[in-house]
Motif scaffolding. Structure first.
Motif, PDB file in Angstrom:
ATOM      1  N   THR A  23      51.448  34.866   0.564  1.00  0.00           N
ATOM      2  CA  THR A  23      50.548  34.608   1.679  1.00  0.00           C
ATOM      3  C   THR A  23      49.979  33.201   1.547  1.00  0.00           C
ATOM      4  O   THR A  23      50.240  32.479   0.600  1.00  0.00           O
ATOM      5  CB  THR A  23      49.403  35.630   1.712  1.00  0.00           C
ATOM      6  N   GLY A  24      49.158  32.826   2.511  1.00  0.00           N
ATOM      7  CA  GLY A  24      48.565  31.495   2.507  1.00  0.00           C
ATOM      8  C   GLY A  24      49.029  30.709   3.711  1.00  0.00           C
ATOM      9  O   GLY A  24      50.053  31.006   4.319  1.00  0.00           O
ATOM     10  N   GLY A  25      48.256  29.685   4.074  1.00  0.00           N
ATOM     11  CA  GLY A  25      48.589  28.916   5.252  1.00  0.00           C
ATOM     12  C   GLY A  25      48.434  29.773   6.488  1.00  0.00           C
ATOM     13  O   GLY A  25      47.367  30.331   6.758  1.00  0.00           O
ATOM     14  N   SER A  26      49.519  29.931   7.252  1.00  0.00           N
ATOM     15  CA  SER A  26      49.479  30.727   8.484  1.00  0.00           C
ATOM     16  C   SER A  26      49.945  32.163   8.255  1.00  0.00           C
ATOM     17  O   SER A  26      50.061  32.933   9.204  1.00  0.00           O
ATOM     18  CB  SER A  26      50.370  30.078   9.549  1.00  0.00           C
ATOM     19  N   GLY A 205      41.388  39.493  18.611  1.00  0.00           N
ATOM     20  CA  GLY A 205      40.092  38.836  18.475  1.00  0.00           C
ATOM     21  C   GLY A 205      40.249  37.365  18.116  1.00  0.00           C
ATOM     22  O   GLY A 205      39.530  36.502  18.649  1.00  0.00           O
ATOM     23  N   ALA A 206      41.186  37.078  17.222  1.00  0.00           N
ATOM     24  CA  ALA A 206      41.430  35.686  16.835  1.00  0.00           C
ATOM     25  C   ALA A 206      42.012  34.890  17.998  1.00  0.00           C
ATOM     26  O   ALA A 206      41.654  33.722  18.207  1.00  0.00           O
ATOM     27  CB  ALA A 206      42.365  35.643  15.630  1.00  0.00           C
ATOM     28  N   LEU A 207      42.922  35.503  18.758  1.00  0.00           N
ATOM     29  CA  LEU A 207      43.504  34.825  19.930  1.00  0.00           C
ATOM     30  C   LEU A 207      42.427  34.473  20.952  1.00  0.00           C
ATOM     31  O   LEU A 207      42.408  33.365  21.503  1.00  0.00           O
ATOM     32  CB  LEU A 207      44.554  35.733  20.570  1.00  0.00           C
ATOM     33  N   ARG A 211      41.286  30.585  22.025  1.00  0.00           N
ATOM     34  CA  ARG A 211      41.304  30.036  23.380  1.00  0.00           C
ATOM     35  C   ARG A 211      39.918  29.571  23.822  1.00  0.00           C
ATOM     36  O   ARG A 211      39.765  28.524  24.456  1.00  0.00           O
ATOM     37  CB  ARG A 211      41.834  31.088  24.345  1.00  0.00           C
ATOM     38  N   GLU A 212      38.903  30.363  23.489  1.00  0.00           N
ATOM     39  CA  GLU A 212      37.553  30.033  23.940  1.00  0.00           C
ATOM     40  C   GLU A 212      37.003  28.792  23.249  1.00  0.00           C
ATOM     41  O   GLU A 212      36.262  28.008  23.856  1.00  0.00           O
ATOM     42  CB  GLU A 212      36.617  31.219  23.690  1.00  0.00           C
ATOM     43  N   GLU A 213      37.349  28.586  21.977  1.00  0.00           N
ATOM     44  CA  GLU A 213      36.773  27.497  21.202  1.00  0.00           C
ATOM     45  C   GLU A 213      37.765  26.374  20.917  1.00  0.00           C
ATOM     46  O   GLU A 213      37.442  25.420  20.210  1.00  0.00           O
ATOM     47  CB  GLU A 213      36.201  28.044  19.883  1.00  0.00           C
ATOM     48  N   SER A 214      38.990  26.522  21.433  1.00  0.00           N
ATOM     49  CA  SER A 214      40.035  25.498  21.239  1.00  0.00           C
ATOM     50  C   SER A 214      40.254  25.181  19.765  1.00  0.00           C
ATOM     51  O   SER A 214      40.270  24.026  19.337  1.00  0.00           O
ATOM     52  CB  SER A 214      39.661  24.217  22.009  1.00  0.00           C
ATOM     53  N   ILE A 215      40.426  26.234  18.982  1.00  0.00           N
ATOM     54  CA  ILE A 215      40.754  26.067  17.567  1.00  0.00           C
ATOM     55  C   ILE A 215      42.069  26.781  17.295  1.00  0.00           C
ATOM     56  O   ILE A 215      42.522  27.613  18.083  1.00  0.00           O
ATOM     57  CB  ILE A 215      39.643  26.624  16.645  1.00  0.00           C
ATOM     58  N   ALA A 216      42.691  26.454  16.170  1.00  0.00           N
ATOM     59  CA  ALA A 216      43.966  27.068  15.805  1.00  0.00           C
ATOM     60  C   ALA A 216      43.764  28.556  15.548  1.00  0.00           C
ATOM     61  O   ALA A 216      42.722  28.975  15.026  1.00  0.00           O
ATOM     62  CB  ALA A 216      44.549  26.400  14.574  1.00  0.00           C
ATOM     63  N   ILE A 217      44.762  29.359  15.900  1.00  0.00           N
ATOM     64  CA  ILE A 217      44.617  30.801  15.741  1.00  0.00           C
ATOM     65  C   ILE A 217      44.487  31.199  14.280  1.00  0.00           C
ATOM     66  O   ILE A 217      43.738  32.120  13.936  1.00  0.00           O
ATOM     67  CB  ILE A 217      45.790  31.561  16.409  1.00  0.00           C
ATOM     68  N   ARG A 222      41.190  33.361  10.023  1.00  0.00           N
ATOM     69  CA  ARG A 222      40.627  33.210   8.681  1.00  0.00           C
ATOM     70  C   ARG A 222      39.106  33.270   8.694  1.00  0.00           C
ATOM     71  O   ARG A 222      38.484  33.622   7.689  1.00  0.00           O
ATOM     72  CB  ARG A 222      41.108  31.887   8.080  1.00  0.00           C
ATOM     73  N   GLU A 223      38.487  32.930   9.819  1.00  0.00           N
ATOM     74  CA  GLU A 223      37.030  32.906   9.898  1.00  0.00           C
ATOM     75  C   GLU A 223      36.433  34.234  10.368  1.00  0.00           C
ATOM     76  O   GLU A 223      35.232  34.324  10.601  1.00  0.00           O
ATOM     77  CB  GLU A 223      36.592  31.765  10.832  1.00  0.00           C
TER      78      GLU A 223
END
Length: 249
Positions: A23-26, A205-207, A211-217, A222-223
């Motif tokens: 695991t790790g990264g994406s 939830g991550a998706l 989209r709402e915050e324009s961050i990577a999925i 991870r957050e």
């Protein structure tokens, strides 16, 4: 698969059990690992049951070795004692009978039997009743079979094992999921259905946050702080989601 996903930065959530899955990264893993099960068992045995002296019995195969070795390390890390560690060949029908004879002198208060329920029942039936009555059997996720438990109810009285999904839980989320699943499929949900639901819910939830915050999925995933799912409380570590199965008695 995980190497390809990492190479092309493709977010992946795999329902993989093996501890060796990279695991790790994406790449994330949501699976009932050996470490998850053993950590839950050891914590419950030490803190709730107050067991201090343990026996470990496991078959001489890859799964048996991994469960037994991980349990031994976890018990010793807690400052407790493994007084008996016996491994056996599955193809030897008399091996468990010989191991049962070792319990009288060992003085173990609890025993992890890292095998299926029929093997556990055979071992327990061979241990003298006077010893067995003061011995708490501890089991892995493979024990989560109600029919086999009922077939060996007397031998397993007071046993503790890990359950990846407690479908009879009184938690509202579990009851609602069970009712919806039965309406749709005319059968009760199993662990894989519950795990798939948890994984899909976290991904959705991550998706949405991505989209709402324009961050990577993968960042959004991870957050995730803590997800109260069907299969337990799940936190996302740097290497992917981690959770703990339920102890069942």
């Amino acid at each position: 698969m995980s190497e390809v996903a990492r190479q092309y930065a493709i977010p992946v959530v795999a329902l993989a059990k093996g501890s060796g899955f990279a695991t790790g990264g994406s790449v994330f893993r949501l699976g009932l690992t050996v470490e998850n099960q053993i950590r839950t068992l050891a914590e419950y045995a030490a803190q709730v049951l107050r067991i201090r002296r343990f026996a470990v019995v496991a078959p001489k195969n890859e799964q048996g070795r991994e469960f037994a070795d991980t349990f031994r390390l976890e018990i010793e890390r807690r400052g407790l004692e493994v007084v008996l560690d016996s491994r056996y060949a599955k193809e030897d029908p008399s091996a468990l009978d010989y191991i049962a004879r070792e319990f009288e002198a060992a003085g173990a208060q609890g025993v992890l039997i890292a095998d299926d329920l029929p093997s556990a029942a055979r071992l327990l039936s061979a241990i003298p009743g006077s010893v067995r009555r003061s011995l708490k059997p501890l089991g892995i996720g493979a024990w989560d079979n109600l029919q086999q438990i009922n077939n060996n109810r007397t031998l397993l009285e007071g046993a503790v094992y890990v359950s990846p999904f407690f479908s009879s839980s009184g938690r509202e989320i579990v009851k609602a999921f069970g009712e919806a699943y039965r309406r749709r499929y005319s059968s009760a949900p199993d662990f894989l259905a519950a795990q798939g639901f948890d994984g899909a819910t976290m991904v959705l939830g991550a998706l949405r946050r991505s989209r709402e915050e324009s961050i990577a999925i993968d960042q959004a995933f991870r957050e995730i702080d803590l997800y109260d799912g069907l299969t337990g409380m799940i936190a996302v570590a740097s290497t992917g989601p981690t959770g703990a199965p339920w102890p069942r008695t």
